[in-house]
Design an enzyme around this catalytic site. Structure first.
Site, PDB file in Angstrom:
ATOM      1  N   LYS A  51       0.855  -1.184   0.000  1.00 15.37           N
ATOM      2  CA  LYS A  51       0.000   0.000   0.000  1.00 15.37           C
ATOM      3  C   LYS A  51       0.898   1.243   0.000  1.00 15.37           C
ATOM      4  CE  LYS A  51      -3.826   1.875   2.849  1.00 15.37           C
ATOM      5  NZ  LYS A  51      -4.689   1.600   4.014  1.00 15.37           N
ATOM      6  N   SER A  97      -9.525  -0.908   7.280  1.00 17.22           N
ATOM      7  CA  SER A  97      -9.018  -0.758   5.916  1.00 17.22           C
ATOM      8  C   SER A  97      -8.336  -1.963   5.286  1.00 17.22           C
ATOM      9  CB  SER A  97      -8.064   0.423   5.842  1.00 17.22           C
ATOM     10  OG  SER A  97      -8.828   1.597   5.767  1.00 17.22           O
ATOM     11  N   SER A 128      -9.673   1.593   3.191  1.00 18.23           N
ATOM     12  CA  SER A 128      -8.866   2.385   2.297  1.00 18.23           C
ATOM     13  C   SER A 128      -7.894   1.579   1.441  1.00 18.23           C
ATOM     14  CB  SER A 128      -8.082   3.429   3.109  1.00 18.23           C
ATOM     15  OG  SER A 128      -7.183   2.815   4.000  1.00 18.23           O
TER      16      SER A 128
END
Ligand code: GLN
Length: 484
Positions: A74, A173, A149
């Site tokens: 990420k 997330s 997210s």
């Protein structure tokens, strides 16, 4: 055999070279650009490492468990020499001078980093749509979001553009996008995986975790990345390795169900979880009803604590040290004001304002202090619940993946969808989302297994035992059985 183990075997038995494997993944990423899973491709680094792995294989040297396996990170994890943006205009062009501990560990194992994945700006969101690059699409249905997210991490794994990915989970997330994309997403016990080099959102809640195609893969990644790190002041280290505990029988295990988690849940989600409970009964587990009245306070407490911490953590983006700096300004105050107004998106600005408000003199006691008290009560509620059961099962999200733009008009609509994921962050507990079915549209449904602190192996054992029973039925449909 899990995907990581299978690919590792292909490499070791020389059925494919690591360079060929990496190139295949890079080609698929290029073909699936429209999913917007990646915001940066690191092809040169990936192929260089693949070459080094091939030399080791040629020499018949032993490979480490994650060596040569293509993966994604990420874009809020610092990667030395590789742009790390948090998907914010504020950090575009920022190149860290050090590695996040998790990446340092994986790099030392010759993990193949394919690229950095898309996310909500500074990890604030539930749909990936607050990203300055636009959101990641759901590989199961492109009219739906991949989740947030860590939407890019989940899209990369679900579309087989990475074997596994690392995401971060502050309020759901990792688990929520895993649930939306039919994957396993694990949020480890707070403190077991180092946060060093993870760009902070809300430090007392942030935790890095794996997104993978199976429980076994997620366990392998957790075993590799979890350890005490003196560079993270809240690091505790893990209690035990998980991979060798997956096979244990769960006969007699007590699974707690709290009705509070099921209020307002979509019928199809509820039905899938009821079916899963039958599988657990078949496996010899005992289903017990528990009470968790405190969880209804988790959402407001979360949004006060997370915003308060974010307002403080994001104070560092002032146009002076790094990141975006406005072009023209009158004086220093004007420079900081313009820099922050231009660099941060709407949602990030909203949270900084909310956080500053709840921490300000006169409001601190009414909001922040109250939220901290609730935090204690929520943790206490879980502690009591775990006197009656070993694992709690709950929905991961009240619904399946949202349609595109569903959460963009009203932030509260987005916040409400985090209702099932935030309680464990507040209490620092481990939880894993596993696929447990599909809705009428063919979108995946996820179920969450929650454990007591440091019982990461317990939830993964329970998740694995369930997965073994249903994997043919559920996983074939997700397409994640596809290897290359
Ligand atoms: N959706 C939650 C939020 O917006 C959780 C985000 C996260 O876990 N990073 O804060």
């Amino acid at each position: 055999m899990s995907k990581i183990k299978y690919i590792s075997k292909l490499l070791k038995t020389k059925q494919i070279t690591c360079t060929e494997l990496t190139q295949k993944y890079l080609d698929s990423i290029a073909e699936n650009k429209g999913l917007n899973a990646y915001v940066k491709i690191t092809a040169d680094e990936a192929l260089k490492t693949a070459g080094a792995v091939d030399v080791k294989i040629e020499r018949n040297e032993e490979l480490m468990p994650l060596e040569g396996i293509p993966m994604s990170l990420k874009d809020n994890m610092s990667t030395k020499g590789i742009e790390t943006t948090c998907c914010s205009k504020m950090l575009r062009g920022y190149i860290p001078i050090y590695d996040a501990t998790v990446w340092e560990i994986l790099k030392n194992q010759n993990a193949i980093l394919l690229g950095k994945t898309n996310m909500d700006e500074f990890a604030m969101g539930s749909s990936c749509e607050t990203s300055c690059f636009g959101g990641a699409l759901n590989p199961h249905n492109k009219n739906h979001v991949a989740g947030g997210s860590s939407g890019g991490a989940a899209a990369s794994v679900a579309a087989n553009l990475a074997v596994y990915g690392l995401g971060s989970d502050t309020g759901g997330s990792v688990r929520q996008p895993a649930s939306f994309c039919g994957l396993v997403g694990m949020k480890p016990t707070y403190g077991t995986v180092s946060r060093y080099g993870l760009i902070a959102y809300a430090s007392s809640l942030d935790q890095i975790g794996p997104v993978a195609s199976s429980v076994e893969d997620a366990a392998m990644v957790y075993d590799s990345i979890s350890m005490y790190d003196s560079k993270d002041s809240t690091s505790r280290g893990r209690r035990e390795l998980i991979s060798d505990k997956l096979d244990a029988s769960i006969k007699g295990m007590k699974i707690g169900i709290a009705e509070e988690y099921f209020e307002g849940i979509n019928e199809e989600v509820r039905k899938s979880i009821d079916e899963a409970l039958k599988v657990y009964e078949y496996l010899g587990a005992e289903i017990v009803q528990i009470e968790l009245p405190q969880v209804k306070h988790a959402l407001p407490a979360y949004y006060i604590i997370a915003c308060a911490e974010a307002s403080s953590n994001l104070g560092r983006y002032d146009g002076i040290r790094y990141g975006h700096k406005t072009g023209s300004y009158k004086d220093i105050n004007d420079m900081i004001c313009r820099t922050r107004s231009e660099g941060f998106g709407k949602e990030v600005q909203r949270r900084i304002l909310l956080g500053t408000y709840v921490l300000s003199a006169g409001y601190y006691d009414a909001y922040y202090k109250k939220a901290q008290k609730l935090r204690g009560a929520i943790a206490g509620g879980f502690k009591k619940a775990f006197e009656e059961c070993n694992v709690i099962i709950a929905p991961t999200v009240p619904t399946t993946a949202f349609e595109l733009n569903f959460t963009s008009s009203d932030p509260v609509v987005a916040y409400m969808t985090d209702i099932c994921t935030v309680p464990v962050n507040i209490a620092g507990l481990p939880a894993v989302s596993v696929p447990c079915g599909f809705d009428g549209k063919g979108l995946p449904i996820g179920m969450q297994l929650i454990g007591n602190a440091f019982d990461d192996a317990v939830i993964m054992n329970a998740a694995y035992q369930y997965e073994q029973q249903v994997k043919e039925k559920i996983y074939r449909q997700t397409g994640i059985g596809v290897i290359l």
